[in-house]
Motif scaffolding. Structure first.
Motif, PDB file in Angstrom:
ATOM      1  N   LEU A 155       0.831  -1.195   0.000  1.00  0.00           N
ATOM      2  CA  LEU A 155       0.000   0.000   0.000  1.00  0.00           C
ATOM      3  C   LEU A 155       0.869   1.250   0.000  1.00  0.00           C
ATOM      4  N   THR A 156       0.396   2.263  -0.680  1.00  0.00           N
ATOM      5  CA  THR A 156       1.108   3.542  -0.664  1.00  0.00           C
ATOM      6  C   THR A 156       0.810   4.251   0.646  1.00  0.00           C
ATOM      7  N   GLU A 157       1.569   5.294   0.939  1.00  0.00           N
ATOM      8  CA  GLU A 157       1.352   6.058   2.166  1.00  0.00           C
ATOM      9  C   GLU A 157      -0.059   6.645   2.192  1.00  0.00           C
ATOM     10  N   ARG A 158      -0.515   7.163   1.068  1.00  0.00           N
ATOM     11  CA  ARG A 158      -1.859   7.739   1.007  1.00  0.00           C
ATOM     12  C   ARG A 158      -2.926   6.664   1.177  1.00  0.00           C
ATOM     13  N   GLU A 159      -2.703   5.493   0.583  1.00  0.00           N
ATOM     14  CA  GLU A 159      -3.665   4.404   0.747  1.00  0.00           C
ATOM     15  C   GLU A 159      -3.759   3.966   2.204  1.00  0.00           C
ATOM     16  N   GLU A 160      -2.633   4.002   2.916  1.00  0.00           N
ATOM     17  CA  GLU A 160      -2.650   3.670   4.342  1.00  0.00           C
ATOM     18  C   GLU A 160      -3.502   4.674   5.111  1.00  0.00           C
ATOM     19  N   GLU A 161      -3.393   5.951   4.749  1.00  0.00           N
ATOM     20  CA  GLU A 161      -4.194   6.989   5.409  1.00  0.00           C
ATOM     21  C   GLU A 161      -5.683   6.783   5.138  1.00  0.00           C
ATOM     22  N   VAL A 162      -6.008   6.513   3.886  1.00  0.00           N
ATOM     23  CA  VAL A 162      -7.405   6.284   3.518  1.00  0.00           C
ATOM     24  C   VAL A 162      -7.933   5.032   4.215  1.00  0.00           C
ATOM     25  N   ALA A 164      -7.068   3.718   7.077  1.00  0.00           N
ATOM     26  CA  ALA A 164      -7.331   3.976   8.491  1.00  0.00           C
ATOM     27  C   ALA A 164      -8.663   4.685   8.689  1.00  0.00           C
ATOM     28  N   LEU A 165      -8.976   5.612   7.803  1.00  0.00           N
ATOM     29  CA  LEU A 165     -10.235   6.354   7.926  1.00  0.00           C
ATOM     30  C   LEU A 165     -11.434   5.498   7.542  1.00  0.00           C
ATOM     31  N   VAL A 166     -11.280   4.654   6.537  1.00  0.00           N
ATOM     32  CA  VAL A 166     -12.345   3.713   6.180  1.00  0.00           C
ATOM     33  C   VAL A 166     -12.650   2.810   7.376  1.00  0.00           C
ATOM     34  N   ALA A 167     -11.591   2.342   8.042  1.00  0.00           N
ATOM     35  CA  ALA A 167     -11.767   1.443   9.180  1.00  0.00           C
ATOM     36  C   ALA A 167     -12.443   2.128  10.356  1.00  0.00           C
ATOM     37  N   ARG A 168     -12.364   3.445  10.406  1.00  0.00           N
ATOM     38  CA  ARG A 168     -13.031   4.192  11.483  1.00  0.00           C
ATOM     39  C   ARG A 168     -14.453   4.599  11.110  1.00  0.00           C
ATOM     40  N   GLY A 169     -14.909   4.125   9.966  1.00  0.00           N
ATOM     41  CA  GLY A 169     -16.289   4.373   9.584  1.00  0.00           C
ATOM     42  C   GLY A 169     -16.541   5.668   8.862  1.00  0.00           C
ATOM     43  N   ARG A 170     -15.477   6.340   8.386  1.00  0.00           N
ATOM     44  CA  ARG A 170     -15.667   7.610   7.678  1.00  0.00           C
ATOM     45  C   ARG A 170     -16.258   7.365   6.292  1.00  0.00           C
ATOM     46  N   ASN A 172     -16.825   8.680   2.233  1.00  0.00           N
ATOM     47  CA  ASN A 172     -15.908   9.254   1.236  1.00  0.00           C
ATOM     48  C   ASN A 172     -15.798  10.760   1.388  1.00  0.00           C
ATOM     49  N   VAL A 173     -16.921  11.427   1.637  1.00  0.00           N
ATOM     50  CA  VAL A 173     -16.911  12.886   1.790  1.00  0.00           C
ATOM     51  C   VAL A 173     -16.072  13.283   2.999  1.00  0.00           C
ATOM     52  N   GLU A 174     -16.218  12.562   4.101  1.00  0.00           N
ATOM     53  CA  GLU A 174     -15.447  12.878   5.310  1.00  0.00           C
ATOM     54  C   GLU A 174     -13.958  12.616   5.099  1.00  0.00           C
ATOM     55  N   ILE A 175     -13.624  11.547   4.377  1.00  0.00           N
ATOM     56  CA  ILE A 175     -12.211  11.251   4.092  1.00  0.00           C
ATOM     57  C   ILE A 175     -11.611  12.353   3.240  1.00  0.00           C
ATOM     58  N   ALA A 176     -12.345  12.787   2.234  1.00  0.00           N
ATOM     59  CA  ALA A 176     -11.853  13.857   1.355  1.00  0.00           C
ATOM     60  C   ALA A 176     -11.577  15.125   2.149  1.00  0.00           C
ATOM     61  N   ALA A 177     -12.486  15.469   3.064  1.00  0.00           N
ATOM     62  CA  ALA A 177     -12.318  16.687   3.855  1.00  0.00           C
ATOM     63  C   ALA A 177     -11.137  16.564   4.819  1.00  0.00           C
ATOM     64  N   GLU A 178     -10.966  15.384   5.422  1.00  0.00           N
ATOM     65  CA  GLU A 178      -9.909  15.202   6.410  1.00  0.00           C
ATOM     66  C   GLU A 178      -8.523  15.174   5.777  1.00  0.00           C
ATOM     67  N   LEU A 179      -8.435  14.629   4.560  1.00  0.00           N
ATOM     68  CA  LEU A 179      -7.130  14.508   3.899  1.00  0.00           C
ATOM     69  C   LEU A 179      -6.885  15.618   2.879  1.00  0.00           C
ATOM     70  N   ILE A 190      -9.792   4.048  -2.735  1.00  0.00           N
ATOM     71  CA  ILE A 190     -10.545   2.936  -2.153  1.00  0.00           C
ATOM     72  C   ILE A 190     -10.647   1.785  -3.147  1.00  0.00           C
ATOM     73  N   ALA A 191     -10.862   2.101  -4.415  1.00  0.00           N
ATOM     74  CA  ALA A 191     -10.904   1.050  -5.438  1.00  0.00           C
ATOM     75  C   ALA A 191      -9.570   0.321  -5.510  1.00  0.00           C
ATOM     76  N   SER A 192      -8.474   1.068  -5.417  1.00  0.00           N
ATOM     77  CA  SER A 192      -7.148   0.464  -5.440  1.00  0.00           C
ATOM     78  C   SER A 192      -6.921  -0.410  -4.202  1.00  0.00           C
ATOM     79  N   LEU A 193      -7.361   0.081  -3.045  1.00  0.00           N
ATOM     80  CA  LEU A 193      -7.234  -0.691  -1.811  1.00  0.00           C
ATOM     81  C   LEU A 193      -7.971  -2.021  -1.921  1.00  0.00           C
ATOM     82  N   MET A 194      -9.207  -1.961  -2.378  1.00  0.00           N
ATOM     83  CA  MET A 194     -10.013  -3.169  -2.470  1.00  0.00           C
ATOM     84  C   MET A 194      -9.399  -4.157  -3.443  1.00  0.00           C
TER      85      MET A 194
END
Length: 215
Positions: A155-162, A164-170, A172-179, A190-194
């Motif tokens: 995983l890339t560094e950005r994918e790791e960040e995304v 972590a936020l997916v796992a916390r229930g965020r 897509n809109v909340e992830i975009a705002a936070e990052l 997320i598509a790449s992660l999956m």
């Protein structure tokens, strides 16, 4: 475009309340109602809504079986299913998600979270009530028969960040705002992660994060 929704609940007053809340939203269109599981399957098949909001306990077919029939494996063009219930029990949550549900809410979640769940499901997100998210994922992890497999491509560094936020229930809109990134970028990550994790949905992606100690 409005999100087209079918509401299925066997309690008339509860169903009427859900419909009233959703119809008050300018971008949500309630196109059908159902009072039992069989009606829910029929209405969903006939009306082809974007989202089915379904109670877990109903006569005829319960919400889990309804979900399996309209959105389970092998179903072509399934709607997004959000399960809503008064019963905060692990087996219901697990059963609903394994059957193909994209969201899980308790009936005391409130109008705001209900509307968020409908929009999140329509956008491809999986919104689970925050008060059950951590326990749900812990239950998934405890029942996993083997340890998580590692992706061939790291995983890339950005994918790791995304992740972590997916796992916390965020959402897509909340992830975009936070990052501070665009919504389309979030969806791409997320598509790449999956793809890298071999996950079928966001819940399995979040589970992998828990199993590997990232959250």
């Amino acid at each position: 475009m409005s999100v087209r929704v079918v509401v299925a609940d066997d309690q008339d007053l509860v169903r009427a309340g859900l419909v009233m809340i959703l119809r008050a939203q300018p971008d949500i269109d309630v196109v059908g109602e159902a009072a039992d599981g069989l009606e829910a399957v029929e209405a969903t098949t006939r009306l082809r809504p974007d989202v089915l909001l379904v109670d877990i306990r109903m006569p005829g077919l319960d919400g889990i079986e309804v979900t399996r029939r309209v959105a389970g494996p092998g179903v072509a063009h399934p709607p997004a299913v959000v399960v809503i219930t008064t019963f905060d029990l692990d087996e219901y949550v697990l059963g609903a998600l394994r059957a193909g549900a994209r969201g899980f809410l308790l009936k005391d979640a409130g109008p705001e979270l209900l509307v968020q769940a409908i929009h999140a499901a329509a956008d491809g997100d999986a919104l689970i009530a925050p008060n059950v998210t951590r326990r749900l994922l812990a239950a998934f992890a405890d029942r996993a028969p083997t340890g998580p497999s590692q992706p061939v491509d790291p995983l890339t560094e950005r994918e790791e960040e995304v992740l972590a936020l997916v796992a916390r229930g965020r959402t897509n809109v909340e992830i975009a705002a936070e990052l501070f990134i665009g919504l389309s970028t979030v969806k791409s990550h997320i598509a790449s992660l999956m793809a890298k994790l071999g996950a079928r949905n966001r819940v399995e992606t979040a589970l992998w994060a828990y199993q590997t100690g990232r959250v």
